[in-house]
Design an enzyme around this catalytic site. Structure first.
Site, short mmCIF file in Angstrom:
data_model
loop_
_atom_site.label_atom_id
_atom_site.label_comp_id
_atom_site.label_asym_id
_atom_site.label_seq_id
_atom_site.Cartn_x
_atom_site.Cartn_y
_atom_site.Cartn_z
CD GLU A 1 -2.78 1.12 2.51
OE1 GLU A 1 -2.53 0.35 3.46
OE2 GLU A 1 -3.79 1.84 2.47
CG HIS B 1 -3.08 6.70 1.94
ND1 HIS B 1 -2.80 7.45 3.06
CD2 HIS B 1 -3.25 5.43 2.40
CE1 HIS B 1 -2.80 6.67 4.13
NE2 HIS B 1 -3.07 5.44 3.76
CG HIS C 1 -8.01 0.55 2.50
ND1 HIS C 1 -6.78 0.58 3.11
CD2 HIS C 1 -8.57 -0.66 2.80
CE1 HIS C 1 -6.59 -0.57 3.75
NE2 HIS C 1 -7.66 -1.33 3.57
CD GLU D 1 -7.21 1.61 6.28
OE1 GLU D 1 -6.51 0.68 6.71
OE2 GLU D 1 -6.81 2.47 5.48
C1 LER Z 1 -2.59 3.52 6.93
O1 LER Z 1 -2.86 4.87 6.75
C2 LER Z 1 -3.42 2.71 6.03
O2 LER Z 1 -4.01 3.19 5.09
C3 LER Z 1 -3.50 1.30 6.31
O3 LER Z 1 -4.30 0.65 5.38
C4 LER Z 1 -2.12 0.69 6.34
O4 LER Z 1 -1.81 0.03 7.47
MN MN Z 2 -5.33 2.08 3.86
#
Ligand code: LER
Ligand code: MN
Length: 269
Positions: free
Chosen positions: A151, A187, A210, A245
């Protein structure tokens, strides 16, 4: 495309972007009632045991989408790029165990925060350590018939790879077979020039998503423009999970409801 929602079970961790907390069966029961396909587990290690999780999966008609490994860093301070070779080796061991754990459910393990940061030894050496760790672990995952999921994280969480494109180049340069990428839309919102464009361009490398809005709340609670992203995912024929997430805001149930609502809105099932 399939829907998933996170359950955080690591003792002592009380803050983070996970929807359900501390109670596996309660989380699964709620996820099933809302119609989710799967759960994503964030555990401290290989507990709760496989048989218990499998039994609950069959009771509630859920799959395990993926297992996170971040507790190895948060609780034990392990990363694949730690300056101390013994710690790197422990990190590999921790993730290897998590690969076995996930594989028992047909689920891949995710390497997110366990990637660490550029060490005092410099970027080149650090990336060599990362490549070695990923090579070992992806071979292990392959033997278990699951991919290894790497990731890219935003710049405030790592200085290794922040964009999908840079991670794809790294995978190619090191001929890392069986490594797929996790596209975390939170992200990506920070780092990518175009989220949809990136997904389209690197579709073959996307192994997990995610499903988070710009502010890391449930999709629809921030300002991400989901329409082109959904179109890109359809165009690349993405068949994997979109896993929430996200922070349990304004509360767990509202985040879960909004996630499944958004999933149906964009993907229709
Ligand atoms: C952390 O910001 C994240 O996105 C998780 O999925 C990784 O551990
Ligand atoms: Mn993540």
């Amino acid at each position: 495309m399939k829907s998933a929602i996170t359950i955080a079970l690591a003792p002592g961790i009380t803050y983070g972007p996970w929807v359900y907390w501390h109670h596996l069966e309660e989380g699964m029961q709620k996820a099933a009632a809302l119609g989710f396909d799967a759960i994503e587990l964030f555990t401290a290690g290989t507990a709760p045991d496989v048989a218990q999780v499998q039994a609950l999966c069959s009771t509630y008609g859920l799959s395990v989408a993926a297992v996170g490994t971040g507790a190895g860093k948060v609780i034990q301070g392990l990363t694949l790029t730690h300056a101390d070779a013994a710690v790197r080796q422990k990190a590999i061991g921790f993730i290897a165990d998590m690969i076995d754990y996930g594989a028992a459910f047909g689920a891949p393990a995710i390497i997110g925060s366990m990637q660490g940061h550029v060490s005092a030894s410099g970027r080149e050496t650090t990336l060599q350590w990362l490549a070695e760790g990923l090579a070992t672990l992806s071979a292990k995952a392959k033997a278990k018939q699951v991919p290894l999921i790497y990731e890219p994280l935003n710049r405030y969480e790592t200085d290794l790879f922040n964009t999908v494109e840079s991670a794809v180049s790294f995978i190619k340069a090191h001929q890392l077979e069986n490594v797929l990428l996790l596209a975390d839309l939170f992200h990506m919102n920070i780092e990518e020039r175009s989220v949809a464009g990136t997904l389209e361009e690197h579709g073959e490398y996307i192994g997990h998503i995610h499903f988070a809005d710009s502010n890391r709340r449930a999709m629809g609670m921030g300002h991400t423009d989901m329409e082109p992203i959904a179109a890109a995912l359809r165009k690349i024929g993405y068949k994997g999970y979109l896993s929430a997430e996200v922070f349990p805001l304004p509360d767990t149930d509202a985040a879960a409801q909004q996630t499944i609502h958004a999933f149906r809105q964009w993907f229709g099932n």
